[in-house]
Design a protein around this motif. Structure first.
Motif, PDB file in Angstrom:
ATOM      1  N   LEU A  48     -33.990  -0.443  -5.437  1.00  0.00           N
ATOM      2  CA  LEU A  48     -33.878  -0.658  -3.992  1.00  0.00           C
ATOM      3  C   LEU A  48     -33.207   0.547  -3.329  1.00  0.00           C
ATOM      4  CD1 LEU A  48     -32.740  -4.402  -3.997  1.00  0.00           C
ATOM      5  CD2 LEU A  48     -35.001  -3.488  -3.564  1.00  0.00           C
ATOM      6  N   GLU A  49     -34.002   1.530  -3.043  1.00  0.00           N
ATOM      7  CA  GLU A  49     -33.477   2.737  -2.420  1.00  0.00           C
ATOM      8  C   GLU A  49     -33.652   2.656  -0.921  1.00  0.00           C
ATOM      9  OE1 GLU A  49     -33.952   6.353  -4.310  1.00  0.00           O
ATOM     10  OE2 GLU A  49     -33.219   5.376  -6.128  1.00  0.00           O
ATOM     11  N   SER A  50     -33.071   3.588  -0.250  1.00  0.00           N
ATOM     12  CA  SER A  50     -33.202   3.594   1.197  1.00  0.00           C
ATOM     13  C   SER A  50     -33.405   5.028   1.656  1.00  0.00           C
ATOM     14  CB  SER A  50     -31.946   3.002   1.838  1.00  0.00           C
ATOM     15  OG  SER A  50     -32.193   2.637   3.164  1.00  0.00           O
ATOM     16  N   PRO A  51     -34.416   5.254   2.497  1.00  0.00           N
ATOM     17  CA  PRO A  51     -34.607   6.613   3.012  1.00  0.00           C
ATOM     18  C   PRO A  51     -33.430   6.996   3.916  1.00  0.00           C
ATOM     19  CG  PRO A  51     -36.167   5.073   4.022  1.00  0.00           C
ATOM     20  CD  PRO A  51     -35.399   4.308   3.001  1.00  0.00           C
ATOM     21  N   LEU A  52     -33.402   8.211   4.357  1.00  0.00           N
ATOM     22  CA  LEU A  52     -32.344   8.619   5.280  1.00  0.00           C
ATOM     23  C   LEU A  52     -32.402   7.768   6.552  1.00  0.00           C
ATOM     24  CD1 LEU A  52     -32.611  12.488   4.882  1.00  0.00           C
ATOM     25  CD2 LEU A  52     -30.647  11.079   4.245  1.00  0.00           C
TER      26      LEU A  52
ATOM     27  N   ARG B   8     -28.349  -3.210   5.743  1.00  0.00           N
ATOM     28  CA  ARG B   8     -29.113  -3.133   4.502  1.00  0.00           C
ATOM     29  C   ARG B   8     -29.145  -1.713   3.967  1.00  0.00           C
ATOM     30  NH1 ARG B   8     -34.819  -5.969   4.706  1.00  0.00           N
ATOM     31  NH2 ARG B   8     -33.491  -7.834   4.732  1.00  0.00           N
ATOM     32  N   HIS B   9     -29.268  -0.766   4.859  1.00  0.00           N
ATOM     33  CA  HIS B   9     -29.287   0.634   4.443  1.00  0.00           C
ATOM     34  C   HIS B   9     -28.040   0.978   3.635  1.00  0.00           C
ATOM     35  CE1 HIS B   9     -29.841   4.987   4.669  1.00  0.00           C
ATOM     36  NE2 HIS B   9     -28.639   5.103   5.195  1.00  0.00           N
ATOM     37  N   PHE B  10     -26.882   0.634   4.184  1.00  0.00           N
ATOM     38  CA  PHE B  10     -25.649   1.044   3.506  1.00  0.00           C
ATOM     39  C   PHE B  10     -25.347   0.175   2.286  1.00  0.00           C
ATOM     40  CE2 PHE B  10     -25.186   3.234   7.559  1.00  0.00           C
ATOM     41  CZ  PHE B  10     -24.880   4.505   7.099  1.00  0.00           C
ATOM     42  N   VAL B  11     -25.779  -1.070   2.306  1.00  0.00           N
ATOM     43  CA  VAL B  11     -25.640  -1.876   1.096  1.00  0.00           C
ATOM     44  C   VAL B  11     -26.477  -1.259  -0.027  1.00  0.00           C
ATOM     45  CG1 VAL B  11     -26.211  -4.094   0.032  1.00  0.00           C
ATOM     46  CG2 VAL B  11     -24.981  -4.032   2.210  1.00  0.00           C
ATOM     47  N   ARG B  12     -27.671  -0.861   0.316  1.00  0.00           N
ATOM     48  CA  ARG B  12     -28.527  -0.229  -0.703  1.00  0.00           C
ATOM     49  C   ARG B  12     -27.912   1.083  -1.193  1.00  0.00           C
ATOM     50  NH1 ARG B  12     -34.964  -1.119   0.358  1.00  0.00           N
ATOM     51  NH2 ARG B  12     -34.919  -3.357  -0.008  1.00  0.00           N
ATOM     52  N   LEU B  13     -27.425   1.882  -0.272  1.00  0.00           N
ATOM     53  CA  LEU B  13     -26.788   3.128  -0.695  1.00  0.00           C
ATOM     54  C   LEU B  13     -25.633   2.834  -1.650  1.00  0.00           C
ATOM     55  CD1 LEU B  13     -26.467   5.621   2.299  1.00  0.00           C
ATOM     56  CD2 LEU B  13     -28.298   5.318   0.649  1.00  0.00           C
ATOM     57  N   SER B  14     -24.824   1.857  -1.286  1.00  0.00           N
ATOM     58  CA  SER B  14     -23.639   1.586  -2.105  1.00  0.00           C
ATOM     59  C   SER B  14     -24.036   1.309  -3.542  1.00  0.00           C
ATOM     60  CB  SER B  14     -22.846   0.419  -1.533  1.00  0.00           C
ATOM     61  OG  SER B  14     -23.480  -0.813  -1.811  1.00  0.00           O
ATOM     62  N   ARG B  15     -25.160   0.668  -3.714  1.00  0.00           N
ATOM     63  CA  ARG B  15     -25.555   0.273  -5.068  1.00  0.00           C
ATOM     64  C   ARG B  15     -25.992   1.462  -5.917  1.00  0.00           C
ATOM     65  NH1 ARG B  15     -26.623  -5.736  -5.574  1.00  0.00           N
ATOM     66  NH2 ARG B  15     -27.981  -5.105  -7.256  1.00  0.00           N
ATOM     67  N   GLN B  16     -26.044   2.644  -5.336  1.00  0.00           N
ATOM     68  CA  GLN B  16     -26.309   3.852  -6.121  1.00  0.00           C
ATOM     69  C   GLN B  16     -25.009   4.450  -6.668  1.00  0.00           C
ATOM     70  OE1 GLN B  16     -29.738   4.805  -6.065  1.00  0.00           O
ATOM     71  NE2 GLN B  16     -29.987   2.948  -4.876  1.00  0.00           N
TER      72      GLN B  16
ATOM     73  N   PRO C 179     -29.224   6.043 -11.177  1.00  0.00           N
ATOM     74  CA  PRO C 179     -30.147   6.115 -10.037  1.00  0.00           C
ATOM     75  C   PRO C 179     -30.907   7.440  -9.971  1.00  0.00           C
ATOM     76  CG  PRO C 179     -28.064   5.151  -9.359  1.00  0.00           C
ATOM     77  CD  PRO C 179     -27.882   5.617 -10.776  1.00  0.00           C
TER      78      PRO C 179
END
Lengths: 496, 447, 496, 447
Positions: free
Chosen positions: A1-5, A50-58, A462
């Motif tokens: 679950l990645e997130s673009p910029l 959601r963006h930052f939750v996804r980032l955090s998981r990296q 990741p």
């Protein structure tokens, strides 16, 4: 679950913050109204969340796993500290409120200062430095200010070759030439070389103790006496204070200045790189030169000295805006109160116990360049890996696949292929056992010739290994809209 | 003790494995005469419940500015921080992660830094920004050092209307270096004249916009003059919300922007931790202090981010370091990034517009008070008024009425009789009409 | 980064909570002191924190990705709601404080009641039910109480065959026989069958509207009239209220009772399965039978009616301890205030828009059993998968590998291999486009014969498919110490 | 609006793709005469800042029991909830996840439920527990339904010392079923005699321990009597902390334990949401309502957890359902599990011991007051005193002094003149000595 910029997700007209419509007024911007668009993307609140939750998981984090990271004291960050830092009346105070309306805040700073002075056995503390390196700057500035007050102009600062990288940089900013003192075979500073380098032009010595090899400088009192004898001051890098809390007070060792990393020893969260706080305890000799502001206590309660006059007439000046890293002060004081005198001592004992447990658990597989008991961190070199084609870096990356953050590598520089491991007191024996087991497993693999395994690590992260050279050669330091057509912007996005 | 996992039994077993008899044996390297026998003269450990109570008691001794009408500014501004920002920075993976030296397992922090750098560059109108400094004041000092390195010159001209803390920190930072400053006096009602000071010896001119007194100026001409003399223009911004309404420093020709990012995402927290912004032109990037995050690819060709250009940093080239900055304001810059992402283009411009209109409305109300004089010809969300009495006295009296009515200029610029009656007043989106009316009515009584 | 069971990590003597030592007192436990050990594991705080952080990372969540989950309205959970629910003076109130000390709390409940009544156009609301099913029970109990008050004893409740599973269970608990009404070809209730089943022994009808096929029951007013005509009441299952907020008020459709899932429509977090809250709006006919307690407002401010007397003389009784799910009330009211009348209407519009966008985006790949515009959810059947060897379940598990939570499957039962997709209003068009793309990709794969891919899915989840049959056949419902030797315990751990 | 991602432009494009002209076309199935033209008569949307202010205003109208001496109990207890518990339940992955019907991506929730079930079984001394109920009162009602199903009998004997809300909820739940209750009157100072009611018609006896008035009883003999008659013993526990000090219901022979778990990990929250506990013997598990999590393996043989035995549940066998419970108290049970994990064996027993000693100290202080009579021969952390005046009046007067001095029994058992002067008083680890002294001194003044 990645997130673009975030810039790749916007649609103009969305908004993630609601606010009242401004009342129509006559602009008083003096004709300086912004004309063009800024270029920020518009998103809704759920998208941003959601963006930052996804980032955090990296990210890896202490809460998720073990950091056997030398020289950085990554330990448990209690949540109560986060809670009290957010209390109404603490986290939301404005720095320029009348002091009569912030008596609790000033009491808190004063109280933290008392703990720091008692722990270190020092008579004074400068609270405002924002980080360890900032604290170093504070300490060395106080040293220089003290010399200048005596009309002396000294030029050299002695620094052991195993010093933290910030030490020489700090000295340079204070106009001092750094003179490096070699280490003995046992990992401590070479006292003969030190004696030789001492002289009337030496402003002071900067020593990390326990040092960056994880060893206590046994001659520390002698070092203090010797530098004092030539009229210099003793700066002690406090990065490793964790190892000696409640066991020895730097003030009893002749230290004149020492910064304290609240984000290491007292566990304010590292936050992916700050904010920190680096208060500096000072001896009587240096105290008059402490930076402004500081808290005083008198008949009318607590007050702030904010200007270089009166009690602060000799102060070397101001180091940052306002009164220091209050948010960090709150957390550190909560941490100290939670431990108390008994707990602080226990910290040091368990931290050193854990480091030695790792040292012993790996000593038949890895070479310790210096023999005997270590303090809070265990140092190894890469002799085991010799001829395997596996480097310290490769080993470190393979640790990622085992579920660990890599240890500190290639530091201190005095040891070839150094691996520095500081487990801290908050890790359980089970975690240490698992870690030792994983390391032994990897080392066996390396010596068995499974080189390819290490070269391709990490596989379960990741990202695979990243091209750092390419990043530096052709730096892309920001996102640029693909529609940007002018040359300047295009050059910024050259590598994207 | 709740944070420590070892039981006495385990400690014994571990000591046995290490091969020593007691904990004391671990500390024999400490000179005997310096070893502490007993405990430090401090209280013993406390439960979480008691610790929480202790801090509640301390909090109760303070006046929360969110509970009363508050018009304080002077470089730190009361704004509403969206709950999402605080929620995210408390996520374990951001809160308790290390500096992203291991990029494979730090892409979260790194991508957020890359976004931060981009946002800061965009709002300041610059090409690149670093991954944050301690605060605005230290950022300003670093900007001056950087300008000296870029120009290989040694003198910086400092505007008299720069926030006094920023000026003081710059002085402190430069005092033991080969660099020096030329300080102009405050200019509240007259225009500052830099022309006499700009010459081929000057590394940079440092100006703040809006300045300490709230005034806005077009710096384009000043930038041209600087550039003509081979000097840089350093622009300080300590209310970043203004950039949603006001021409950016970049548009006016700034070479370096040093800013305070607190207004976006960061709680007031009695002055710290905040987040320093530092942005510049691409061509100066190798002279820029602090951390930088750059884009790259991994072995599989996937986009990723790394800390980069670290040869500039202290930990590699030691005494030739560009700065001694090491830890920065990671979590605060993350909060900034989240809040800025929530705002976006439309939100930031609206927030700026709302702040300005609030300030205009308040200024109009205050102007109507007898004896009160508005000194600003232009302002964003903060302005300076002259009271017919000592401003510190007025503020104390307002405080007794439960109103935080502004910052007396004399707290930051003491010993200047001209400043004694001046008051800095800020109005943001957090002020309600009734807050303003209460303030004006109370001030009327006090005067 | 997995974590073993908490019971597998303890070492006796550790503790994760500090507290004062109890003062020695003479026990007043009446000789009932616990003798043996309990069997709980001892851990430190950092261990517990890391354990649960690791566990959490095994979960999917809205904050991390899209839930195209029919019939359950999984949408954005705003954080401001969590913040205000924890304010001192709201989250920490004791339910038995004197009402004079909780006027703000009672005002809050009263205010939420006003919003709920206004939104639904109903005159009364029972606040205490703890969940949707609990609310159903409340509604049907009110119906039964109303009939009994009239001296009537009716036996049947009519329920459409597409009803939520809780509907029949609820009716049964109230002593009613459930009589199922078939659906028409267009997915609505068969009016002829309904008319036929109506009679003087019918206590009421339970209808979900929009129904579980995602369709609005066009004949809803007629249904209300018809059931009223025979002296019955109209219970409307409010699970799908999200679709019609601000567009139509159930009160205007002749509804007598409807529960409202605060955890669906008003976004109190699902929390991995609760807590929820299910207030029930009631018509004038049913209002007198509402459960206790309820808030009243008089000259002396707000008060609570806690006993079945006075204003509550006809109440059918108490459904739970204290005054309802206050924590959920706070969050729901914050959500409502954040949206306002304009936002609530926008919710319905965007929810229905998004569902139809998905319907159209997939309609050439998947068969919609009912034609035309849908409401907030799009229903498909499995005819596309016919002959591929891929079932709806297999497709759903493959969605996991694409980064999505599976849609609702095999519900409603009236459709073969049903797939029910409710995107909700908080998902962006980009998310919908990506989802549609991923679904089309999977459907192409399935029809291209890549059956094995689906049978082995999920591959990229914390676990492969789990043996649910084995779990039910030989239930292991708790951890048992491996040292436990007595037979009883051993049987509990048979399968471990 | 901040929660909604679509712009007007996007909506147009989406409508076009759907092939309709306007949003209204989506709602044509609604009978025309019922369609709302305008907006609901409610305020328009508000910013987060305003919403927060609104709730702060409401909060300010309440008296937080954590800010004053508080001795309230009666089934809900003030305890210190560790910050870790609240932090974890706010993690996105727990807070915003769905019911774990898809076990492959729900192992976090499922493993925590498995741990919850085990903890509840251990502390109650039972073999199995379910994954939580709404609260203690509904759990009690479900326990009675379950006992009726297990025994195929229709009558339940209810102790007069059961929490009145629990009794009322049981009545409500049973009122339209074929089951009925036999209710004993409250017995504050005398022992309750169940013998006359226990016979072969009886499905179960329901007793609370400690009972509503705080008294502890050994239920072993009662359990034997029940079992002899083929009936079950249902034991209610609404202060689970007591289980750290007191013999467990399982040890005394209970067949079903229905409990309120609020004391562990769950904030008072004005009465809800709480977490109902339900534990029983393995052999009754298929008659147990609510969700159950069970251990299994995945395709690779790895241990994993799933919801199981769901054929018992409403969503499969509909009208033969054992209960209509669907959503349970997921997040509260997680908070319970975290707090209980932090406590562990040593913490729970110490906490219980501390609660008991606090209550004993307070009881001793109150006993010394003239006219105050302690009615309990045994208690854990709560007891009943008789005042020489109306207890409600006394409480109101104490409230004016900023003391929450207990719960008047008459609030829960009205219309009984014997109860008018009785006061329930609880003391937990949150009370300080000075809290107690303040309370005693104030009560002395009031009497």
């Amino acid at each position: 679950l990645e997130s673009p910029l975030i810039f790749e997700q916007g649609v103009p007209g969305r908004v993630g913050v609601d606010m009242a419509d401004p009342e129509p007024v006559k602009s008083r911007l003096g004709g300086l109204e912004r004309k063009g668009p800024i270029g920020l993307p518009d998103l809704s609140e759920p998208q941003v969340l959601r963006h930052f939750v996804r980032l955090s998981r990296q990210n890896y984090a202490i809460d998720a796993g073990f950091y056997p990271l030398g020289s950085c004291t990554m330990k448990h960050n209690p949540r109560i500290n986060e809670k009290v830092a957010r209390l109404a009346g603490l986290g939301d105070l404005h720095p320029m409120q009348p002091t009569s309306t912030v008596q609790g805040a000033l009491e808190l700073i004063n109280s933290l200062a008392h703990w720091l002075k008692t722990i270190t056995g020092m008579p004074a503390v400068a609270m405002s430095p924002a980080a360890g390196a900032h604290g170093e700057l504070c300490g060395v500035m106080a040293i220089r200010a003290a010399h200048e007050a005596k009309g002396e102009s000294r030029t050299r600062i002695l620094v052991p070759e195993s010093a933290h990288g910030t030490n020489p940089a700090t000295a340079a900013l204070c106009g001092y030439k750094v003179d490096s003192v070699p280490a003995r075979k046992d990992g401590r500073m070479d006292m003969d070389a030190f004696a030789e380098k001492l002289g009337p032009d030496v402003a002071g010595v900067m020593l990390t103790n326990p040092n960056t090899c994880g060893l206590f400088e046994t001659d520390v009192k002698k070092i203090a006496d010797m530098v004092h004898e030539v009229g210099g001051y003793f700066y002690c890098d406090g990065a490793n204070l964790n190892a000696i809390l409640g066991r020895v007070r730097p003030g009893d060792l002749g230290v004149d200045a020492m910064h304290i990393n609240l984000h290491k020893t007292f566990s304010t969260p590292h936050g992916g790189g700050g904010p920190g706080a680096g208060p500096v305890v000072l001896s009587d000799a240096l105290a008059p030169f402490a930076p402004i502001p500081f808290v005083t206590h008198g008949e009318n309660g607590f007050d702030l000295v904010e200007q270089k006059s009166g009690a602060a007439a000799q102060s070397f000046g101001r180091m940052k805006g306002y009164h220091g890293q209050m948010g960090m002060f709150i957390r550190a004081l909560a941490y100290m109160q939670s431990h108390g005198a008994d707990g602080l001592r226990q910290i040091a004992e368990d931290a050193v116990l854990n480091a030695n447990y790792i040292r012993v658990g790996l000593q038949d597989k890895l070479n310790s360049p210096f023999s005997g008991i270590c303090m809070h961190e265990a140092l190894f070199d890469d002799s085991t890996l010799k001829g395997t084609g596996v480097t310290t870096l490769d080993l470190a990356k393979a640790m990622i696949d085992e579920g660990y953050h890599p240890m500190t590598m290639y530091f201190p520089l005095v040891v070839h292929g150094a691996m520095l491991i500081e487990p801290t007191e908050s890790e359980s024996r089970q975690t240490l056992d698992q870690f030792i087991g994983a390391m032994r497993h990897l080392l066996d693999k390396a010596t068995a010739g499974e080189t390819e395994y290490f070269l391709s690590a990490p596989l379960f992260a990741p990202r695979r290994r990243l091209d750092e050279t390419g990043a530096a050669r052709n730096p892309v330091l920001r996102w640029v809209s693909p529609e940007a057509t002018d040359n300047e912007d295009a050059s910024l996005s050259a590598a994207s | 003790m709740r944070y420590m996992p070892h039981t006495p039994n385990e400690r014994e077993e571990m000591l046995a494995k290490i091969g020593i008899g007691s904990i004391d044996d671990l500390f024999t390297d400490i000179p005997e005469e310096a070893r502490l026998g007993g405990l430090l003269d401090l209280p013993l450990h406390e439960s979480e419940m008691v610790v929480e109570k202790n801090f509640r008691k301390l909090a109760a001794k303070n006046l929360s500015p969110y509970s009363v009408p508050c018009f304080l500014g002077a470089g730190a501004y009361q704004h509403h921080v969206p709950s999402v920002a605080d929620h995210i920075i408390q996520r374990s993976e951001f809160l308790t992660s290390y500096t992203p030296y291991q990029p494979e397992i730090s892409q979260g922090t790194l991508q957020a830094l890359f976004e931060f750098q981009t946002q800061v560059a965009l709002i300041t109108g610059m090409e690149v920004a670093n991954a944050s400094m301690y605060d605005g004041a230290t950022s300003c000092a670093e900007a001056v050092l950087m300008a000296c390195r870029v120009t290989r010159r040694k003198k910086a001209v400092i505007s008299g209307n720069l926030h006094p803390h920023y000026r003081d920190v710059t002085h402190t930072t430069l005092q033991f270096t080969e660099f020096e400053t030329i300080d102009l006096p405050p200019a509240v009602t007259v225009e500052e004249r830099f022309d006499d000071y700009i010459n081929s010896d000057i590394a940079c001119v440092v100006v703040q916009n809006p300045d300490f007194f709230g005034r806005l100026d077009d710096l384009t001409a000043l930038a041209d003059k600087c550039h003509d003399a081979g000097a840089l223009l350093v622009v300080v911004v300590n209310e970043v919300v203004s950039l949603g309404a006001v021409k950016s420093p970049g548009e006016m020709g700034a070479d370096i922007v040093a800013g305070e990012g607190q207004s976006i995402g960061v709680p007031l927290s009695f002055g710290g931790p905040y987040v320093g912004l530092l942005a510049t032109r691409q061509k100066f990037v190798r002279q820029m202090p602090g951390r930088l995050c750059g884009q790259t690819v991994d072995q599989n060709g996937k986009r990723g981010f790394v800390l980069t250009l670290s040869t500039r940093e202290q930990h590699i080239r030691r005494e030739k370091a560009t700065s001694n900055i090491c830890t920065n304001a990671g979590l605060c810059s993350l909060a900034f990034t989240i809040h800025m992402s929530l705002l976006g283009e439309s939100g930031l411009t609206k927030l700026a517009s709302l702040n300005h209109s609030q300030a205009v409305i308040l200024a109009e109300k205050l102007e109507e008070l007898e004896g009160v004089e508005l000194l600003n010809t232009s302002f964003f969300n903060e302005f300076t008024i002259r009271l017919p009495m000592n401003a510190t006295t007025a503020i104390e009296k307002l405080g007794e009425k439960g109103i935080l009515g502004g910052v007396p200029v004399s707290r930051l610029i003491p010993d200047d009789p001209d400043m004694a009656n001046l008051l800095l007043v800020a109005a943001t989106e957090t002020c309600t009409t009734s807050d303003m009316d209460e303030f004006v009515a109370a001030l009327k009584e006090v005067l």
